[in-house]
Design a protein around this motif. Sequence first.
Motif, PDB file in Angstrom:
ATOM      1  N   GLY A 188       1.128  -0.934   0.131  1.00  0.00           N
ATOM      2  CA  GLY A 188       0.300   0.184   0.161  1.00  0.00           C
ATOM      3  C   GLY A 188       0.813   1.706  -0.282  1.00  0.00           C
ATOM      4  O   GLY A 188       0.524   2.266  -0.574  1.00  0.00           O
ATOM      5  N   TYR A 189       2.044   1.378   0.433  1.00  0.00           N
ATOM      6  CA  TYR A 189       2.278   2.170   0.419  1.00  0.00           C
ATOM      7  C   TYR A 189       2.892   3.043  -0.584  1.00  0.00           C
ATOM      8  O   TYR A 189       3.701   3.941  -1.143  1.00  0.00           O
ATOM      9  N   HIS A 190       3.387   1.544  -1.601  1.00  0.00           N
ATOM     10  CA  HIS A 190       3.994   2.033  -3.127  1.00  0.00           C
ATOM     11  C   HIS A 190       2.429   2.155  -4.427  1.00  0.00           C
ATOM     12  O   HIS A 190       3.131   2.178  -5.734  1.00  0.00           O
ATOM     13  N   ALA A 191       1.589   2.350  -3.617  1.00  0.00           N
ATOM     14  CA  ALA A 191       0.548   2.268  -4.619  1.00  0.00           C
ATOM     15  C   ALA A 191      -0.660   3.801  -4.478  1.00  0.00           C
ATOM     16  O   ALA A 191       0.208   4.470  -3.375  1.00  0.00           O
ATOM     17  N   LYS A 250      -5.785  10.211  -4.898  1.00  0.00           N
ATOM     18  CA  LYS A 250      -6.886   9.426  -5.014  1.00  0.00           C
ATOM     19  C   LYS A 250      -8.613  11.225  -4.739  1.00  0.00           C
ATOM     20  O   LYS A 250      -8.604  10.564  -5.653  1.00  0.00           O
ATOM     21  N   HIS A 251      -7.667  11.402  -3.351  1.00  0.00           N
ATOM     22  CA  HIS A 251      -8.892  12.534  -3.707  1.00  0.00           C
ATOM     23  C   HIS A 251      -7.941  14.281  -3.972  1.00  0.00           C
ATOM     24  O   HIS A 251      -8.818  15.153  -3.360  1.00  0.00           O
ATOM     25  N   GLY A 252      -7.346  14.340  -4.273  1.00  0.00           N
ATOM     26  CA  GLY A 252      -6.927  15.511  -4.437  1.00  0.00           C
ATOM     27  C   GLY A 252      -6.092  16.682  -3.070  1.00  0.00           C
ATOM     28  O   GLY A 252      -6.225  17.945  -3.714  1.00  0.00           O
ATOM     29  N   PHE A 253      -5.914  15.793  -2.508  1.00  0.00           N
ATOM     30  CA  PHE A 253      -4.997  16.402  -1.651  1.00  0.00           C
ATOM     31  C   PHE A 253      -3.439  17.052  -2.263  1.00  0.00           C
ATOM     32  O   PHE A 253      -2.433  16.353  -2.561  1.00  0.00           O
ATOM     33  N   SER A 254      -3.376  18.767  -2.024  1.00  0.00           N
ATOM     34  CA  SER A 254      -2.036  19.071  -2.357  1.00  0.00           C
ATOM     35  C   SER A 254      -1.155  18.729  -1.359  1.00  0.00           C
ATOM     36  O   SER A 254      -1.384  18.587  -0.543  1.00  0.00           O
ATOM     37  N   GLU A 275     -18.490  11.200   1.510  1.00  0.00           N
ATOM     38  CA  GLU A 275     -17.690  12.478   0.919  1.00  0.00           C
ATOM     39  C   GLU A 275     -16.483  11.713   0.278  1.00  0.00           C
ATOM     40  O   GLU A 275     -16.315  12.681  -0.745  1.00  0.00           O
ATOM     41  N   PHE A 276     -15.516  11.092   0.538  1.00  0.00           N
ATOM     42  CA  PHE A 276     -14.403   9.917   0.263  1.00  0.00           C
ATOM     43  C   PHE A 276     -14.511   8.395  -0.018  1.00  0.00           C
ATOM     44  O   PHE A 276     -15.269   7.492   0.564  1.00  0.00           O
ATOM     45  N   GLU A 277     -15.035   8.621  -1.573  1.00  0.00           N
ATOM     46  CA  GLU A 277     -15.809   6.911  -1.944  1.00  0.00           C
ATOM     47  C   GLU A 277     -14.226   6.111  -1.945  1.00  0.00           C
ATOM     48  O   GLU A 277     -14.759   4.729  -1.005  1.00  0.00           O
ATOM     49  N   SER A 278     -13.489   6.104  -1.193  1.00  0.00           N
ATOM     50  CA  SER A 278     -12.534   5.082  -1.031  1.00  0.00           C
ATOM     51  C   SER A 278     -12.336   4.938   1.143  1.00  0.00           C
ATOM     52  O   SER A 278     -11.935   3.613   0.572  1.00  0.00           O
ATOM     53  N   LEU A 279     -13.360   5.213   1.487  1.00  0.00           N
ATOM     54  CA  LEU A 279     -13.608   4.884   2.240  1.00  0.00           C
ATOM     55  C   LEU A 279     -14.811   3.666   2.235  1.00  0.00           C
ATOM     56  O   LEU A 279     -15.147   3.748   4.030  1.00  0.00           O
ATOM     57  N   GLN A 280     -15.209   3.808   2.105  1.00  0.00           N
ATOM     58  CA  GLN A 280     -16.834   3.138   1.301  1.00  0.00           C
ATOM     59  C   GLN A 280     -16.013   1.366   1.988  1.00  0.00           C
ATOM     60  O   GLN A 280     -15.660   0.973   0.730  1.00  0.00           O
TER      61      GLN A 280
END
Length: 403
Positions: free
Chosen positions: A137-140, A146-150, A206-211
Amino acid sequence: MKKNDGLTKKLINKLKNLRARLKLPIGVKIALYILPVVITALFYILRESRNVMDWVVSYIVLPIRNFFGLMSSIYPFALMEILCTAAGIFLIYYIIKSIVNSWRRRERWKAMGKRFLPILAIALYIWGIFCWLQSSGYHAAGFAEKHGFSDSGTAYEDLAAVTEFFAKKASELSVQVERDENGSLIFDRRVMFYQSRQIYKNISGEFESLQGRVYAPKPMTFYSWLMSATGYTGMYFALTGESLINTQAHGAFMPATVAHEQAHQLGVFAENEANFVAVLACVTSGNITFEYSGYMVGLSYLSNALSGANYDRWNRIMSGLSDEVKLDRAQNQEFWASKTTVNIGFDFLDSFLSWLLGVSNDVVNTVYDGYLKSQSQELGIMSYGACVDMLVEYFRENPELVS
């Protein structure tokens, strides 16, 4: 006696025959020893490919972790504790027995090598599987990507404004949570563990990856003392899918720790991202116990960053905290300070054990720091506090939450 001797010999012969039938062909043995090398080598080769790691994490790692989490939710105890304890006892026994038996033989070093080769293979199997289930997961692509944080950094005024907001909310909630006659926070840990299964319900919209489904954590029954001694409040054990909690830690910070480990269950691998997700899940959960814990943990990270940027501004904010927040922070600091020293009444022994405790702490942190850095986590264990930028960015982009 002769009849008994005959029965004994027959039994021995049957056991020998059974052992001979169960003996693996040399080709199978070689394959079993080579396989863990291949598993581990493939990880280190393929981890350089983002596309491969993204696919593996999405379609192999996360489904397996979710299945393990489902299975571990069936039983209330921490399987990790049992497995590690049993493995430790067996390893000590096996090493002693191997040395004793090999030392009696003429070619002792050869015999010892044969005895330790299976242990080395098993260790490599465990490491290889761990690499795929945890380190991949550290290399993905991470949560921030995924959610566009700068990653452009944080402006001082934004940091100060969000810190003041967290301080205000923590003070407001501090008088609403249950306390005893001395003002100390109290809550039923079992109830909190059970309620934790619902705290991602709001933020997942709000964050799809947390579903996804999260599972109640497990208390570290035997090893909470060890976690306290090394400075850890929780851990996610990928090999069993369990979120494990140090039950000795202060109650104001424990719910957010639960949320942090559950973030790992949902596939948030990086520590700074798991901290951000945990704080946000807590403060949006609608559960006052988790809300208070989320604001307390977030305040700790934000205030640490602010103190380095502007000490006077930090001091004014900290001075304005409610007495309850100050008490919880002081008790938490006292708890961790008490774990750095030993006081049993004998000066020499106290000094030696305190030194040994400090060395053990340093070794654990150094090893974990090295592991994180080896997996492209450049900040190592300092990455836990690197959620500040994400917190400031989120609340800056959602000003209605800070008003």
